[in-house]
Design a protein around this motif. Sequence first.
Motif, PDB file in Angstrom:
ATOM      1  N   UNK A   1      80.699 103.693  52.861  1.00  0.00           N
ATOM      2  CA  UNK A   1      81.435 102.479  52.501  1.00  0.00           C
ATOM      3  C   UNK A   1      81.063 101.260  53.340  1.00  0.00           C
ATOM      4  N   UNK A   2      79.934 101.305  54.016  1.00  0.00           N
ATOM      5  CA  UNK A   2      79.460 100.107  54.706  1.00  0.00           C
ATOM      6  C   UNK A   2      79.221  98.995  53.683  1.00  0.00           C
ATOM      7  N   UNK A   3      79.836  97.854  53.913  1.00  0.00           N
ATOM      8  CA  UNK A   3      79.711  96.742  52.978  1.00  0.00           C
ATOM      9  C   UNK A   3      80.523  96.915  51.708  1.00  0.00           C
ATOM     10  N   UNK A   4      81.421  97.910  51.689  1.00  0.00           N
ATOM     11  CA  UNK A   4      82.173  98.207  50.461  1.00  0.00           C
ATOM     12  C   UNK A   4      83.658  98.393  50.773  1.00  0.00           C
ATOM     13  N   UNK A   5      84.218  97.458  51.501  1.00  0.00           N
ATOM     14  CA  UNK A   5      85.621  97.567  51.888  1.00  0.00           C
ATOM     15  C   UNK A   5      86.545  97.601  50.675  1.00  0.00           C
TER      16      UNK A   5
ATOM     17  N   UNK B   1      89.558 101.849  59.340  1.00  0.00           N
ATOM     18  CA  UNK B   1      88.193 101.447  59.006  1.00  0.00           C
ATOM     19  C   UNK B   1      87.956 100.002  59.395  1.00  0.00           C
ATOM     20  N   UNK B   2      86.827  99.757  60.067  1.00  0.00           N
ATOM     21  CA  UNK B   2      86.368  98.413  60.368  1.00  0.00           C
ATOM     22  C   UNK B   2      85.011  98.202  59.725  1.00  0.00           C
ATOM     23  N   UNK B   3      84.892  97.141  58.959  1.00  0.00           N
ATOM     24  CA  UNK B   3      83.639  96.816  58.293  1.00  0.00           C
ATOM     25  C   UNK B   3      82.606  96.346  59.320  1.00  0.00           C
TER      26      UNK B   3
END
Length: 209
Positions: A119-123, A162-164
């Motif tokens: 989910x990197x870049x997919x918050x 979660x932190x983007x």
Amino acid sequence: MSQYTEVFEKHYKEYCSQIAGIDFKYIEDTLGIKYDGTQVIVPFFNKEYIVSGNGILDSSGNRPEYMVCVIIAKYILLCPDQLHHDTEWVSFKDFKRISHFTNVNYFASDTERAIAKSFTGKLDELTKAGEELGGIHQDMHTSYDLAMQFSALPRISLLLLFNESDGEFPAQCSVLFQKHAELYLDPESLAMSGGFLARSLKSCLLRHP
């Protein structure tokens, strides 16, 4: 039938045999499950499963994947003598009975790093996937981009933080448990519950790219 399938089937039958010897009415309140004569209804990540000495089935009458069967079976078989309620959030490595060389590494790679990678870049996509799995937004008064609580089992909740990524730091994910979780499940099953969450979130992403 492959060797692994034969082993899984053997263990599944052993779990069912042990479950058949349990009087469900004595564990219903402690585990927060619904007792219905010769079977119980066990919610697991927003889905209900029917459990009896004859097997573990989903609402369509099909046997779920082996990992789900193990977690649900262990939840019933390891029922504590009394109700525990210590809702402090702790990390997986804080549990007393875990193997730091095996379980911690598995949990970090198959749960926390797996979610961060998917989910990197997919918050927004993570938020929607979490909501689809029954996740509830939490106001943690912290700097996390997303904080969401999931009910894995009636007495076991997980908290996803979660932190983007921000260009300087990569995406970071932590999954916490309530402190009493280790009194309801063994470390392997707790780790598998985290892994199941990660895979389910990714499945939601693939269904709704």
